[in-house]
Structure formats: structure tokens, C-alpha cells
Design an enzyme around this catalytic site. Structure first.
Site, PDB file in Angstrom:
ATOM      1  CG  ASP A 191      33.582  35.930  35.336  1.00  0.00           C
ATOM      2  OD1 ASP A 191      33.310  36.808  34.503  1.00  0.00           O
ATOM      3  OD2 ASP A 191      34.677  35.877  35.928  1.00  0.00           O
TER       4      ASP A 191
ATOM      5  CG  ASP B 133      37.723  34.910  38.311  1.00  0.00           C
ATOM      6  OD1 ASP B 133      37.611  35.946  37.616  1.00  0.00           O
ATOM      7  OD2 ASP B 133      38.785  34.313  38.475  1.00  0.00           O
TER       8      ASP B 133
ATOM      9  CB  CYS C  33      29.278  44.518  46.004  1.00  0.00           C
ATOM     10  SG  CYS C  33      28.982  43.471  47.432  1.00  0.00           S
TER      11      CYS C  33
ATOM     12  CD  GLU D   2      32.144  37.191  30.500  1.00  0.00           C
ATOM     13  OE1 GLU D   2      32.886  38.006  29.943  1.00  0.00           O
ATOM     14  OE2 GLU D   2      32.339  36.757  31.652  1.00  0.00           O
TER      15      GLU D   2
ATOM     16  CB  CYS E 289      25.660  45.909  49.067  1.00  0.00           C
ATOM     17  SG  CYS E 289      27.176  46.654  48.433  1.00  0.00           S
TER      18      CYS E 289
ATOM     19  CB  CYS F 172      28.406  45.811  52.188  1.00  0.00           C
ATOM     20  SG  CYS F 172      28.864  44.437  51.107  1.00  0.00           S
TER      21      CYS F 172
ATOM     22  CB  CYS G 150      32.005  45.181  48.874  1.00  0.00           C
ATOM     23  SG  CYS G 150      30.840  46.528  48.639  1.00  0.00           S
TER      24      CYS G 150
HETATM   25 ZN    ZN Z   1      28.936  45.242  48.949  1.00  0.00          ZN
END
Ligand code: ZN
Length: 420
Positions: free
Chosen positions: A184, A364, A335, A268, A338, A357, A354
Site C-alpha cells: 500500500d 495502512d 476490512c 496498487e 471480514c 467485526c 471494523c
Molecule cells: Zn471486519
């Protein structure tokens, strides 16, 4: 073995262009003089003089006082011109071509260097070296992969280009390789890696940036046209060059280390605008996050990312690996555990938490995990020509997870244009 051709524009200065035009003129002169000599001999009842004989004429011309200027042109392109002329005569004798014609100005053949020993390509610094010309910078728009075979310098509408032919090995990235690293590109950081590491920009570069600002201010304070201003401008130029060298050194160490550890790397996709802007030496604001953290680091990063990516591309390719480009949309909001996408997940610049979850992680690092997962999905779905049968036979969990992360669900608000 596969031969692949690349073509890049030379970033010539006017003095070098003058030299190149002189070289091209020499090639034209040799072509025309050889035709005239062949004609003279034929009229005298002699047989056709093949390539080896014409090369002896060339040696005589290069030593004759009235045409000694030919010796200022590299020998191999001159010989190649005669080789082409020889081939043209042979086509003519075989009845498949017309009689070779005299060339006029502007019809010069390209300067061909037939042996890789005669030139040198330095991808790290985007430059190429030719005999009697020295190092010249190139607009190296893509990574060059393979073993150099030959190079040709040509002029088109006043611009000079280098065509390179390379022999590429048949080995493609092995089918069971998968991306093992996600990167990233950060702003507060240079980059975050999915293995948990964060890459800080070189401290020395930050210091140099401060010096750079001082030097820039010094230039603007001096009176235009004054000697002091010229001195300040020179000092600024030297500082720019030193920073560029330090950055290049740092990036090379980094990219070599990563390519050694990870044959396939997911990174990316950089925006084309950001890429060209960095090539032009200006910066552009690619998004909100960048604008917030702009300033000191931006100049370093803008120029560094594109170069970093280019280095990773050719270094992984040299190790029979690859760089997989990933669409960066939502990688900072999804996330990595999840797959839930929510703007609220990004509590602060640094913290990812998140809402679905409860997973928390450095923001990062979370993005780097998402990039790795998306990279695996892209890699697994690549055309069979690259040998993806094996990876396609087992649809990875990562692939499904990444697909979820790439597409926001209806329940989540659409991301603003500037967010990543
Ligand atoms: Zn999550």
C-alpha cells in the site's frame, strides 16, 4: 526464444542532436559513395564488390584526409549501412527489388548497433550509452525485460528514438506462484507491506527537503540576472541532483530486497495522471488523503512511487516473477478480516477499526492486506496463456473475499470520489 522490440524517445539536448544529425549524414554519405563506387567499377568491367570489400573502402575513406570526418561516427552503424546496401544489391540481382538508390537528406537509415557489446542500457537511471555519444537519458516508459540483442537510433519528425530488440526467455511466471506481498503506497509512510513492515522515507531525504526549501528561497530573494542569483541557482541544481541520487539509491536497495523475497508482488495501480505529472516534475493531488498530508513528503513520494513500481517490475521479471496491479478503490475502507466496506471503518488516519467485526489494525497495514488479496484474485484470473490453469482449478477464498472488498454492497454508502 522470443524477440521483443521496445521503442523509447531519447531526451536529447541540442548539442547531442547536432551530433546525431552528423552521424546520420555520415551514414547517408557512405551509402551514396558506395553506390557510386559500385557503378564506377561496373562501368570499368569489374564484378560486384560484396560487403567485405565495401568495408575495406570504408576503412580507406575513414583514413583519407578529405573524408577523415567519417571517423567521428561510430564504426558499427557505418558498417551496418554497407550490410544493408549489400542486401539491397542482392535483392536487385535476384530480381526482387529495384537498383539501390542514392539517399537524400532526411532519408538517412537508422544508426544500428548490431551487438549488445556496443551499447549499454542502465534501466535504474533510465539512460543508454552509445559509442561517441556517451550516456543519454531515455523516456523509459516501461520496464525492459530480456537479453539485449541490438539497438537502432532513428529520427522521426525531429525527435530521436531508440529501438531495442531483446531476446526473452520462454519461462513465464510459474503457474503455482501466487502473490505473497501486498504494498500500500502511503502518504505519512512511503509504503506499508502486508507482512507488517512499514517503509519510512529516508530521513536524509527529509533533511534534504528542508535544505531544498532554503535554497529555493535563496534563489527567489536574489535579484534577477545577478551573479549571486546564478550562484544560488547552481546550488539549488546541485542539491536537486544529490537528492535524486539518494532517492534512487534508496529505492534500488528496497526494490531489490523485495523482489528477492517475493517473486510476485501486488501493488496498487497508480493513476496515469499522477504518473505523468511526476514525470513532468510537478505534483497533483490524487485524493483527499494526499491533500491532508501533503507538503514535505509529497514531492518525494510522487516521484518515488512510479519509479519504485518500475523497478519492481523489471526486477521481479528478471526473477521470473511479476508485479500485479490492483485497483485501489476501497482498499482503505474494507476490512481485511471480514470484507465489510464502510467509510466509518477508518477511524483516524492511522487506525482501522471494523464496525462489523471489531478487527483493529494499522490502517495502512489493513490496506496492504486488501491489496494482497485483490492481487491474488487478479493473478488467479489471468489468461491461460500465462499458465494459470493450476491456480484457476482452486478458486481461492482470497479471491471471493477480494471480490467482495472490491465491490461495495448496497448497504454501504458509495465512496466519495477522492477516497481510496
Ligand atoms: Zn471486519
Amino acid at each position: 526464444m522470443l524477440i521483443k522490440a521496445y521503442r523509447f524517445q531519447l531526451r536529447t539536448r541540442s548539442g547531442v542532436e547536432r551530433l546525431l544529425r552528423r552521424f546520420a549524414g555520415s551514414l547517408r554519405w557512405v551509402w551514396n559513395a558506395a553506390i557510386a563506387e559500385q557503378r564506377r567499377r561496373r562501368e570499368a568491367g569489374e564484378k560486384f564488390s560484396p560487403y567485405a570489400a565495401m568495408c575495406r573502402w570504408l576503412t580507406e575513406w575513414r583514413h583519407a584526409p578529405e573524408t577523415a570526418w567519417l571517423a567521428q561516427t561510430p564504426i558499427h552503424p557505418l558498417q551496418q549501412t554497407l550490410r544493408r546496401l549489400d542486401a539491397a544489391y542482392r535483392r536487385f540481382f535476384a530480381g526482387v527489388g529495384g537498383h539501390p538508390r542514392f539517399k537524400r537528406r532526411g532519408q538517412e537509415p537508422g544508426l544500428r548497433f548490431p551487438d549488445p557489446k556496443q551499447f549499454e542500457l542502465d534501466q535504474g537511471s533510465a539512460r543508454v550509452k552509445f559509442p561517441k555519444l556517451g550516456w543519454q537519458r531515455l523516456r523509459l516508459s516501461q520496464a525492459v525485460v530480456g537479453e539485449l540483442r541490438n539497438a537502432t537510433v532513428t529520427c522521426e519528425r525531429g525527435r530521436w528514438f531508440v529501438s531495442l530488440q531483446l531476446e526473452q526467455p520462454d519461462v513465464l511466471p510459474s503457474a503455482d506462484l501466487m502473490p505473497t506481498l501486498g504494498i500500500d503506497l502511503g502518504v505519512a509512510l512511503f509504503a506499508a507491506l502486508s507482512d507488517g513492515r512499514t517503509l519510512q522515507p529516508l530521513d536524509a531525504l527529509k533533511q534534504q527537503q528542508r535544505r531544498l526549501r532554503h535554497a529555493q528561497r535563496a534563489v527567489s530573494r536574489k535579484q534577477k540576472g545577478s551573479r549571486n542569483r546564478r550562484k544560488a541557482v547552481n546550488r539549488l541544481g546541485r542539491l536537486h541532483a544529490r537528492i535524486a541520487a539518494q532517492r534512487s539509491d534508496w529505492l534500488h536497495k528496497l526494490s531489490t530486497e523485495l523482489a528477492d523475497q517475493h517473486p510476485v508482488i501486488a501493488i496498487e495501480e497508480l493513476k496515469v495522471a499522477a504518473l505523468s505529472a511526476s514525470a513532468a516534475g510537478t505534483s497533483e493531488a490524487p485524493g483527499n488523503r494526499v491533500r491532508q498530508k501533503a507538503g514535505l513528503n509529497r514531492a518525494i513520494f510522487d516521484q518515488g512511487w512510479a519509479e519504485f513500481r518500475r523497478q519492481l517490475e523489471y526486477k521481479t521479471a528478471a526473477r521470473a516473477g511479476a508485479v500485479v496491479a490492483v485497483n485501489p478503490a476501497y482498499t482503505s475502507q474494507a476490512c481485511s478480516q471480514c470484507g465489510s466496506v464502510d467509510r466509518g471503518n477508518r477511524r483516524t488516519q492511522a487506525l482501522f477499526a471494523c464496525l462489523a467485526c471489531g478487527h483493529t489494525e494499522n490502517a495502512d497495514a489493513n490496506a496492504a492486506h486488501n491489496i494482497l488479496a485483490a492481487g491474488r484474485a487478479v493473478w488467479a484470473a489471468r489468461p491461460a496463456a500465462c499458465g494459470a490453469e493450476v491456480s484457476r482449478a482452486r478458486p481461492a477464498r482470497a479471491q471471493r473475499a477480494a471480490a467482495m472488498k472490491q465491490e461495495p454492497t448496497e448497504a454501504t454508502p458509495a465512496a466519495p470520489a477522492g477516497a481510496r
